[in-house]
Design a protein around this motif. Structure first.
Motif, PDB file in Angstrom:
ATOM      1  N   TYR A 199      -1.400   1.162   8.482  1.00 40.33           N
ATOM      2  CA  TYR A 199      -0.883   0.298   7.422  1.00 40.33           C
ATOM      3  C   TYR A 199      -0.616   1.080   6.144  1.00 40.33           C
ATOM      4  O   TYR A 199       0.321   0.758   5.394  1.00 40.33           O
ATOM      5  CB  TYR A 199      -1.844  -0.852   7.135  1.00 40.33           C
ATOM      6  CG  TYR A 199      -1.250  -1.864   6.183  1.00 40.33           C
ATOM      7  CD1 TYR A 199      -0.350  -2.827   6.644  1.00 40.33           C
ATOM      8  CD2 TYR A 199      -1.546  -1.837   4.823  1.00 40.33           C
ATOM      9  CE1 TYR A 199       0.231  -3.735   5.779  1.00 40.33           C
ATOM     10  CE2 TYR A 199      -0.972  -2.740   3.948  1.00 40.33           C
ATOM     11  CZ  TYR A 199      -0.087  -3.688   4.429  1.00 40.33           C
ATOM     12  OH  TYR A 199       0.499  -4.583   3.571  1.00 40.33           O
ATOM     13  N   PRO A 257      -3.023  -5.483   2.820  1.00 42.01           N
ATOM     14  CA  PRO A 257      -2.316  -6.457   3.669  1.00 42.01           C
ATOM     15  C   PRO A 257      -2.628  -7.882   3.240  1.00 42.01           C
ATOM     16  O   PRO A 257      -3.738  -8.175   2.790  1.00 42.01           O
ATOM     17  CB  PRO A 257      -2.856  -6.157   5.072  1.00 42.01           C
ATOM     18  CG  PRO A 257      -4.187  -5.518   4.836  1.00 42.01           C
ATOM     19  CD  PRO A 257      -4.045  -4.732   3.571  1.00 42.01           C
ATOM     20  N   TYR A 292      -1.132  -6.821  10.031  1.00 49.07           N
ATOM     21  CA  TYR A 292       0.309  -7.087  10.066  1.00 49.07           C
ATOM     22  C   TYR A 292       0.643  -8.557  10.332  1.00 49.07           C
ATOM     23  O   TYR A 292       1.734  -8.864  10.786  1.00 49.07           O
ATOM     24  CB  TYR A 292       0.966  -6.210  11.141  1.00 49.07           C
ATOM     25  CG  TYR A 292       0.899  -4.736  10.840  1.00 49.07           C
ATOM     26  CD1 TYR A 292       1.703  -4.173   9.865  1.00 49.07           C
ATOM     27  CD2 TYR A 292       0.025  -3.906  11.542  1.00 49.07           C
ATOM     28  CE1 TYR A 292       1.654  -2.807   9.592  1.00 49.07           C
ATOM     29  CE2 TYR A 292      -0.036  -2.548  11.276  1.00 49.07           C
ATOM     30  CZ  TYR A 292       0.780  -1.998  10.302  1.00 49.07           C
ATOM     31  OH  TYR A 292       0.724  -0.654  10.034  1.00 49.07           O
TER      32      TYR A 292
END
Length: 248
Positions: free
Chosen positions: A83, A97, A206
């Motif tokens: 990420y 995130p 995600y």
């Protein structure tokens, strides 16, 4: 039964194509299918003893405890690095995130991920890998499993570039999963934990992309590409051990 391995692979691929035709190319395969087909084929070819032997591979083994811990936490580190690469490439800076899934929805997804990991690994590493190793090397068997496993997920709906990168990543994961199964003397529970933890961590990092309805081919390419790059180094180490076992 003649050619049980060919039957297992063909049946899995035909089933996922049938699902894709009925639903869509983005539809998630029936993840319990590999386990169901493995149990059915084993039952016909090896009888009750074969089924019992296959099921025992999922049994908790105290000697594998350290590998269970590794399987549980390693994917988090891997996805965090992935990420970081993704956010630098997409946003130009490191970012956290965003996860806005309702608790009820997330709990259901965790259950589906857990059951899916059981279904896949009983088939791929519990049945297919040992069967292939009877005629092929460890590396070749792992490669075949990775190719079948990657095609089975049928990511063609995202376009050819995404599918190629995704298939590369899955083959790399196949190397790591096979390596872990070898370390635990084919205790599939360790690989189930690794598979489930990897899918869960991917969802955590995600979620805002995977759950989006907007076009995301470029984003998927970046996600799978970052993961494939990170896996290169450990996979080279594992490949060396598989191809030159005496050199370890």
């Amino acid at each position: 039964m003649r050619h049980p391995v060919t039957l297992f692979c063909t049946a899995n691929l035909l089933l996922v194509v049938l699902i894709a035709v009925i639903f869509s190319l983005d539809y998630v395969p029936f993840q319990l299918a590999p386990a169901i087909l493995a149990l059915l084929i084993t039952g016909v070819s090896k009888g009750r003893s074969g089924i019992c032997s296959l099921c025992k591979k999922v049994k908790y083994e105290r000697t594998c405890a350290k590998w269970y811990i590794f399987a549980l936490f390693a994917p988090f580190v891997f996805c965090a690095i992935s990420y970081a690469i993704f956010s630098l490439a997409e946003y130009g800076s490191l970012s956290f995130p965003s996860f806005d899934r309702p608790l009820s929805s997330f709990s259901l997804e965790c259950f589906i991920i857990t059951m899916g990991s059981y279904g896949e690994e009983i088939g791929w590493r519990g049945y297919l890998l040992p069967e292939l190793r009877q005629k092929h090397s460890f590396f070749s068997s792992t490669l075949i499993v990775g190719i079948i496993w990657g095609i089975w997920h049928l990511r063609i709906g995202f376009g050819l570039p995404v599918f190629v990168v995704y298939l590369t990543m899955v083959i790399e994961l196949s190397l790591i999963f096979s390596w872990l199964s070898q370390k635990t003397e084919n205790n599939i529970l360790s690989v189930i934990i690794l598979h489930g933890s990897f899918n869960l961590c991917t969802l955590l990092f995600y979620s805002h992309i995977f759950m989006s309805d907007s076009s995301k081919n470029d984003l998927m390419l970046l996600i799978y590409g970052s993961m494939a790059i990170i896996l290169i180094l450990p996979c080279l180490f594992i490949m060396k051990g598989m191809l030159f076992p005496k050199a370890r």
